[in-house]
Design a protein around this motif. Structure first.
Motif, PDB file in Angstrom:
ATOM      1  N   LEU B  60      18.912  46.284  34.993  1.00 20.35           N
ATOM      2  CA  LEU B  60      19.630  45.161  34.292  1.00 20.35           C
ATOM      3  C   LEU B  60      18.307  44.607  33.557  1.00 20.35           C
ATOM      4  O   LEU B  60      17.313  44.216  33.955  1.00 20.35           O
ATOM      5  N   ILE B  61      18.305  44.651  32.000  1.00 21.07           N
ATOM      6  CA  ILE B  61      17.246  43.886  31.310  1.00 21.07           C
ATOM      7  C   ILE B  61      17.641  42.911  30.395  1.00 21.07           C
ATOM      8  O   ILE B  61      17.020  41.961  30.133  1.00 21.07           O
ATOM      9  N   GLY B  62      18.914  42.658  30.159  1.00 18.68           N
ATOM     10  CA  GLY B  62      19.494  41.524  29.561  1.00 18.68           C
ATOM     11  C   GLY B  62      20.659  40.905  30.166  1.00 18.68           C
ATOM     12  O   GLY B  62      21.606  41.400  30.511  1.00 18.68           O
ATOM     13  N   LEU B  63      20.535  39.634  30.662  1.00 16.27           N
ATOM     14  CA  LEU B  63      21.612  38.970  31.670  1.00 16.27           C
ATOM     15  C   LEU B  63      22.430  38.352  30.619  1.00 16.27           C
ATOM     16  O   LEU B  63      22.390  37.719  29.635  1.00 16.27           O
ATOM     17  N   SER B  64      23.970  38.664  30.809  1.00 21.28           N
ATOM     18  CA  SER B  64      24.888  37.987  30.109  1.00 21.28           C
ATOM     19  C   SER B  64      24.843  36.482  30.066  1.00 21.28           C
ATOM     20  O   SER B  64      24.455  35.844  30.986  1.00 21.28           O
ATOM     21  N   ASP B  65      25.156  36.015  28.777  1.00 18.69           N
ATOM     22  CA  ASP B  65      24.807  34.598  28.507  1.00 18.69           C
ATOM     23  C   ASP B  65      26.205  33.794  27.999  1.00 18.69           C
ATOM     24  O   ASP B  65      26.538  34.034  27.142  1.00 18.69           O
ATOM     25  N   GLY B  66      26.984  33.562  29.092  1.00 16.41           N
ATOM     26  CA  GLY B  66      28.321  32.723  28.758  1.00 16.41           C
ATOM     27  C   GLY B  66      29.243  33.744  29.169  1.00 16.41           C
ATOM     28  O   GLY B  66      29.135  34.796  29.696  1.00 16.41           O
ATOM     29  N   TYR B  67      30.509  33.073  28.966  1.00 11.48           N
ATOM     30  CA  TYR B  67      31.763  33.639  29.514  1.00 11.48           C
ATOM     31  C   TYR B  67      32.117  35.053  28.532  1.00 11.48           C
ATOM     32  O   TYR B  67      32.090  36.183  28.941  1.00 11.48           O
ATOM     33  N   ILE B  68      31.866  35.015  27.045  1.00 10.37           N
ATOM     34  CA  ILE B  68      32.103  35.938  26.380  1.00 10.37           C
ATOM     35  C   ILE B  68      30.510  36.477  25.884  1.00 10.37           C
ATOM     36  O   ILE B  68      30.160  36.482  24.983  1.00 10.37           O
ATOM     37  N   SER B  69      30.355  37.429  26.724  1.00  4.09           N
ATOM     38  CA  SER B  69      29.139  38.131  26.623  1.00  4.09           C
ATOM     39  C   SER B  69      28.760  39.353  27.614  1.00  4.09           C
ATOM     40  O   SER B  69      29.729  39.515  28.386  1.00  4.09           O
ATOM     41  N   ALA B  70      27.851  40.073  27.562  1.00  6.16           N
ATOM     42  CA  ALA B  70      27.701  41.325  28.461  1.00  6.16           C
ATOM     43  C   ALA B  70      26.517  41.777  28.883  1.00  6.16           C
ATOM     44  O   ALA B  70      25.484  41.189  27.977  1.00  6.16           O
ATOM     45  N   HIS B 145      35.287  42.921  30.662  1.00  6.31           N
ATOM     46  CA  HIS B 145      35.773  42.168  31.952  1.00  6.31           C
ATOM     47  C   HIS B 145      36.633  41.026  31.626  1.00  6.31           C
ATOM     48  O   HIS B 145      37.559  40.520  32.197  1.00  6.31           O
ATOM     49  N   VAL B 146      36.513  40.476  30.353  1.00  7.84           N
ATOM     50  CA  VAL B 146      37.242  39.470  29.985  1.00  7.84           C
ATOM     51  C   VAL B 146      38.570  39.807  29.668  1.00  7.84           C
ATOM     52  O   VAL B 146      39.641  38.929  29.922  1.00  7.84           O
ATOM     53  N   LYS B 147      38.719  40.878  28.962  1.00  9.98           N
ATOM     54  CA  LYS B 147      39.927  41.330  28.594  1.00  9.98           C
ATOM     55  C   LYS B 147      40.947  41.884  29.827  1.00  9.98           C
ATOM     56  O   LYS B 147      42.056  41.574  29.780  1.00  9.98           O
ATOM     57  N   LEU B 148      40.180  42.234  30.734  1.00 10.56           N
ATOM     58  CA  LEU B 148      40.895  42.493  31.830  1.00 10.56           C
ATOM     59  C   LEU B 148      41.277  41.472  32.916  1.00 10.56           C
ATOM     60  O   LEU B 148      41.938  41.611  34.065  1.00 10.56           O
ATOM     61  N   GLN B 149      41.023  40.264  32.471  1.00 11.54           N
ATOM     62  CA  GLN B 149      41.279  38.927  33.364  1.00 11.54           C
ATOM     63  C   GLN B 149      42.216  37.975  32.332  1.00 11.54           C
ATOM     64  O   GLN B 149      41.333  36.972  31.886  1.00 11.54           O
ATOM     65  N   PRO B 150      43.285  38.431  31.975  1.00 17.33           N
ATOM     66  CA  PRO B 150      43.844  37.397  31.090  1.00 17.33           C
ATOM     67  C   PRO B 150      44.364  36.299  31.863  1.00 17.33           C
ATOM     68  O   PRO B 150      44.382  36.199  32.981  1.00 17.33           O
ATOM     69  N   PRO B 151      44.526  35.024  30.995  1.00 18.81           N
ATOM     70  CA  PRO B 151      44.797  33.793  31.893  1.00 18.81           C
ATOM     71  C   PRO B 151      45.973  33.858  32.740  1.00 18.81           C
ATOM     72  O   PRO B 151      46.928  34.782  32.434  1.00 18.81           O
ATOM     73  N   ARG B 152      45.902  33.194  33.772  1.00 15.44           N
ATOM     74  CA  ARG B 152      47.164  33.227  34.595  1.00 15.44           C
ATOM     75  C   ARG B 152      48.504  33.219  34.226  1.00 15.44           C
ATOM     76  O   ARG B 152      49.381  33.733  34.623  1.00 15.44           O
ATOM     77  N   LYS B 153      48.634  32.569  33.196  1.00 16.41           N
ATOM     78  CA  LYS B 153      50.097  32.240  32.754  1.00 16.41           C
ATOM     79  C   LYS B 153      50.590  33.369  31.875  1.00 16.41           C
ATOM     80  O   LYS B 153      51.972  33.703  31.930  1.00 16.41           O
ATOM     81  N   ARG B 154      49.787  34.285  31.460  1.00 14.70           N
ATOM     82  CA  ARG B 154      50.137  35.291  31.015  1.00 14.70           C
ATOM     83  C   ARG B 154      50.631  36.646  31.690  1.00 14.70           C
ATOM     84  O   ARG B 154      49.614  36.958  32.714  1.00 14.70           O
ATOM     85  N   GLN B 155      51.646  36.948  31.898  1.00 10.97           N
ATOM     86  CA  GLN B 155      52.225  38.108  32.784  1.00 10.97           C
ATOM     87  C   GLN B 155      51.935  39.313  31.909  1.00 10.97           C
ATOM     88  O   GLN B 155      52.428  39.536  30.990  1.00 10.97           O
ATOM     89  N   ASP B 262      50.281  38.079  24.695  1.00 12.46           N
ATOM     90  CA  ASP B 262      51.427  37.678  24.376  1.00 12.46           C
ATOM     91  C   ASP B 262      52.651  38.569  24.695  1.00 12.46           C
ATOM     92  O   ASP B 262      53.788  37.982  24.695  1.00 12.46           O
ATOM     93  N   VAL B 263      52.522  39.774  24.314  1.00  9.57           N
ATOM     94  CA  VAL B 263      53.652  40.631  24.720  1.00  9.57           C
ATOM     95  C   VAL B 263      53.587  41.468  25.896  1.00  9.57           C
ATOM     96  O   VAL B 263      54.074  42.400  26.173  1.00  9.57           O
ATOM     97  N   HIS B 264      52.522  40.864  27.057  1.00  6.62           N
ATOM     98  CA  HIS B 264      52.347  41.228  28.181  1.00  6.62           C
ATOM     99  C   HIS B 264      51.643  42.878  28.304  1.00  6.62           C
ATOM    100  O   HIS B 264      51.954  43.563  29.059  1.00  6.62           O
ATOM    101  N   VAL B 265      50.913  43.009  27.460  1.00  3.13           N
ATOM    102  CA  VAL B 265      50.277  44.195  27.064  1.00  3.13           C
ATOM    103  C   VAL B 265      48.502  43.950  27.123  1.00  3.13           C
ATOM    104  O   VAL B 265      48.116  43.092  26.834  1.00  3.13           O
ATOM    105  N   VAL B 266      47.891  45.147  27.852  1.00  2.08           N
ATOM    106  CA  VAL B 266      46.321  45.131  27.676  1.00  2.08           C
ATOM    107  C   VAL B 266      46.151  46.397  27.279  1.00  2.08           C
ATOM    108  O   VAL B 266      46.608  47.376  27.603  1.00  2.08           O
ATOM    109  N   VAL B 267      45.396  46.414  26.096  1.00  4.87           N
ATOM    110  CA  VAL B 267      45.139  47.777  25.482  1.00  4.87           C
ATOM    111  C   VAL B 267      43.480  48.083  25.897  1.00  4.87           C
ATOM    112  O   VAL B 267      42.541  47.223  25.560  1.00  4.87           O
ATOM    113  N   GLN B 268      43.345  49.399  26.122  1.00  5.06           N
ATOM    114  CA  GLN B 268      41.951  49.689  26.354  1.00  5.06           C
ATOM    115  C   GLN B 268      41.637  51.080  25.684  1.00  5.06           C
ATOM    116  O   GLN B 268      42.602  51.949  25.798  1.00  5.06           O
TER     117      GLN B 268
END
Lengths: 283, 442
Positions: B60-70, B145-155, B262-268
């Motif tokens: 690891l040489i660069g540490l993610s800074d904040g929620y939307i970072s890697a 990792h952000v995309k794979l953790q949708p908010p709880r409300k979203r099924q 919003d339509v209950h889908v995650v795309v990768q």
């Protein structure tokens, strides 16, 4: 015969009746729904130039006029109308107005297409803003004019025109100092300068001379000769050391000290300081 | 069977024949590796090494800074010789850690132990994905990792794996699916476990029969509890755009201004799925990726595995050089890729390919006024009216632009592709988007 006359009689009668009814309604409404309006508003709108340029910070001339009537707004915000307009408004309002300093827009770059280098060919939208999105502009110099004329399009007074070298030229007589071009330029090359001063640094490159020279031949090289010349001018004055300084490899004039002598422009080897003694202008 | 597809779209020449049947080979290790701290959407990572430090491969040489970072990892073992500002894909001067390659490789060329992941919880799995610094490898580089953790409300009920690769020239996903079908299926299962669902589709355009066959064969050979289906799609650009892909496969419409969740889908992307599997099963961080190096002027075009931080100049050398001076170099595909102005730019996580175009293949011409032919309206997959939008933008009428949903534009470039007046419509819309963003912030 009567069949032919009758319809026209009926229409004449019905239109007359309708007209009378609506007329009575409208005149009743005029009295009943009358809005008290300050008659000074019309005078102020008339006194303002009517360009609706937004330089005062309000939506159009009537917007500014209404704010003036509400009070607590300075009367000298209309840069375009100048002292004449301010005087008129202060007469209408019966209050003393502040002084208005006439300002003019000034371009701080002389890197036309003949003296600057390009990194790549740009064929996108003819807008400096769009060109800046693509790898920070197509010119090697990151500070200079992109020459696609966002300022020209933004000028409501037709005072800016692009010349054949791709640089904006401001017509000093037509420029009213509204500042629309300053907001439109994505490179911050245009600024408003008090029109009393005739001496301006026309470069914005804050890189060292060798880096600057890679992209442009007419930028500021931070040789400090202007500073030296200025110090000589102020040699007798104990309060002021110099009016021009070199900050971040770029000459910078402090207009609170500048006496408009033009000595700095004379010594500049790159001709980066422009000095144009102009005839005294009205306004 | 009716083809799965969406409304609008274009059929640009595919030009995939150059690299279609080229198996993956490794690019050699560059002497100097320029690893940008910004290889993703969001905030750049913070460098945590210093000049003079010795780093391991994958450290690891660069540490993610904040929620939307890697996170960013070292692609090669060696010594940090400089931390400075160099041109990168996303900015003209981005912070890069420069590593001089030396020492032994700890992971490359070795068979790594495969860990059992079935017993791990979803949280453990997501932590492994986040630690490995995985971002969307299709090109957008949004932290996975952000995309794979949708908010709880979203099924969420469906995972769509994007193997359509609708961009012309690129063949890297195609080759990945042909050669690593079982790894991809394992990756899909990991992603499904993280999301807590059991249904997945792998969307592949019909011009990749070998990939479809490989995955289908593998799926019939193994028995898994999850329901993974291969969905063949019509060959059309932009079939691989998130919202279009969802419409093609599930016939669900993402609302204007909405997201797939919003339509209950995650795309990768398939590349991302492959990286997820490597991170979880092999504990290998993302420091190398597959890229397509292509173009008629490349002496040895092909599909390569490149270390992140390899500069374009090194890649050119490795591919036998160019037969003539390129007219344009594009990182990514010709439609959505980013043209670069210098060959000193390093390969980053979002680089799916390198395309070298001849001078004759590019058109540099002044655009002309709109003739209102309406072709852009016919092809716009987002259902916009590009010509009207752009005419308003050109006149500076932002009051007319805003109600026409400029933010629904997915920047696929179909409108500009088919415009007979050669108007750069999507660039105009991009400009409007940025200006409106600025306006809203104020």
């Amino acid at each position: 015969m009567i069949d032919a006359v009758f319809p026209s009689v009926a229409s004449i009668v019905s239109i007359t009746v309708l007209g009378a009814v609506f007329g009575i309604l409208l005149s009743y409404a005029k009295i009943k729904l009358h809005v008290e309006r300050d008659e000074r508003l019309g005078y102020i709108i008339e006194a303002l130039p009517g360009a609706n340029c937004g330089a005062c910070g309000f939506p159009g001339c009537s917007g500014y006029a209404m704010k003036i009537l509400e009070g607590s707004i300075p009367l000298n915000l209309c840069m375009v109308g100048g002292s004449e307009t301010v005087e008129k408004i202060s007469r209408i309002m019966g209050i003393e107005s502040g002084v208005i300093r006439s300002k003019k827009a000034r371009v701080h770059c002389q890197g036309g297409s003949d003296v600057t280098k390009f990194r790549f060919t740009y064929d996108g939208p003819l807008s400096c803003y769009a060109a800046k999105q693509i790898r920070d502009g197509f010119k090697v110099c990151r500070y200079g004019c992109l020459g696609l004329g966002d300022c020209e399009k933004s000028c409501p007074f037709d005072a800016i025109h692009m010349n054949d070298r791709g640089l904006p030229v401001i017509d000093r007589d037509t420029c009213t100092g509204c500042g629309n071009c300053v907001a439109a330029c994505p490179r911050n090359i245009i600024s408003l300068v008090n029109s009393e001063f005739d001496v301006h640094v026309i470069c914005r490159n804050t890189e060292k001379a060798p880096m600057m020279k890679k992209g442009c031949t007419v930028g500021c090289i931070a040789c400090n000769r202007c500073v030296k010349a200025c110090k000589e001018v102020f040699a007798d004055n104990p309060d002021i050391e110099t009016a021009i300084t070199v900050v971040n490899f770029l000459a910078d004039i402090d207009y609170t000290k500048c006496i408009n002598c033009g000595k700095c422009a004379e010594v500049c080897p790159q001709k980066v300081i422009e000095f144009k003694k102009k005839p005294v202008m009205a306004g | 069977m009716a083809f799965n597809t969406f409304i609008g779209g274009i059929h640009p020449p595919e030009n995939k024949h150059l690299t279609e049947d080229k198996a993956f080979s490794n690019l050699s290790i560059p002497q100097l590796c320029y690893i940008p701290m910004q290889q993703h959407v969001g905030k750049p990572a913070n460098p945590i090494v210093e000049v003079g430090d010795t780093v391991r491969e994958g450290q690891l040489i660069g540490l993610s800074d904040g929620y939307i970072s890697a996170n960013v990892h070292a692609s090669v073992p060696g010594k940090v010789v400089e931390i400075g500002r160099y041109p990168t894909l996303y900015s003209k001067e981005g912070v890069c850690v420069v590593i001089e390659a030396q020492g032994a490789f700890s992971t490359s060329g070795k068979i790594l132990d495969e860990e059992q992941w079935e017993s791990l919880t979803a949280l453990d799995l997501i932590n492994r994905v986040a630690e490995a610094g995985i971002v969307g490898l299709g090109g957008a580089a949004f932290p996975t990792h952000v995309k794979l953790q949708p908010p709880r409300k979203r099924q969420i009920d469906t995972l769509i794996v994007n193997g359509s690769e609708c961009e012309p020239y690129l063949t890297v996903d195609d080759m990945l699916m042909q050669t690593h079908p079982s790894e991809i299926i394992e990756g899909v299962r990991v992603a499904l476990k993280i999301l807590g669902i059991t249904q997945a589709f792998i969307g592949i355009e019909k011009n990749k029969p070998k990939a479809i066959q490989a995955l289908e064969e593998r799926l019939t050979a193994i028995s898994i509890p999850e329901k993974i289906t291969v969905a063949p799609l019509k060959v059309k650009y932009p079939q691989g755009a998130e919202k279009q892909l969802i419409h093609s496969i599930l016939k669900r419409n993402v609302p204007s201004g909405g997201l797939p969740m919003d339509v209950h889908v995650v795309v990768q992307n398939v590349g991302t799925i492959f990286a997820i599997r490597e991170a979880v099963v092999l504990r290998k961080p993302l420091f190398e990726r597959f890229i397509t190096v292509t173009g008629e002027i490349v002496k040895k075009p092909g599909n390569y595995k490149a270390r992140l931080g390899t500069r374009i100049s090194d890649v050119i050398e490795e591919c036998g050089g160019l037969t003539e001076k390129p007219g344009k170099i594009i990182m990514g595909g010709p439609m959505c890729g980013i043209a670069v102005d210098t060959i000193e730019i390093p390969v980053v996580k979002g680089t799916s390919g390198l395309l070298f175009l001849k001078n004759e293949e590019i058109q540099v011409s002044q655009y002309r006024p709109c003739i209102r032919c309406g072709r852009c309206v016919a092809v716009c997959p987002a259902g916009l009216m590009p010509f009207e939008l752009v005419n308003a933008i050109e006149k500076g009428r932002y009051d007319l632009v805003e109600p026409s949903n400029p933010f629904d534009c997915i920047m696929c470039g179909s409108c500009a592709y088919c415009c007979p007046s050669k108007r750069p419509l999507n660039h105009f819309i991009r400009m409007a988007q940025e200006k409106l963003h600025k306006k809203h912030k104020q």
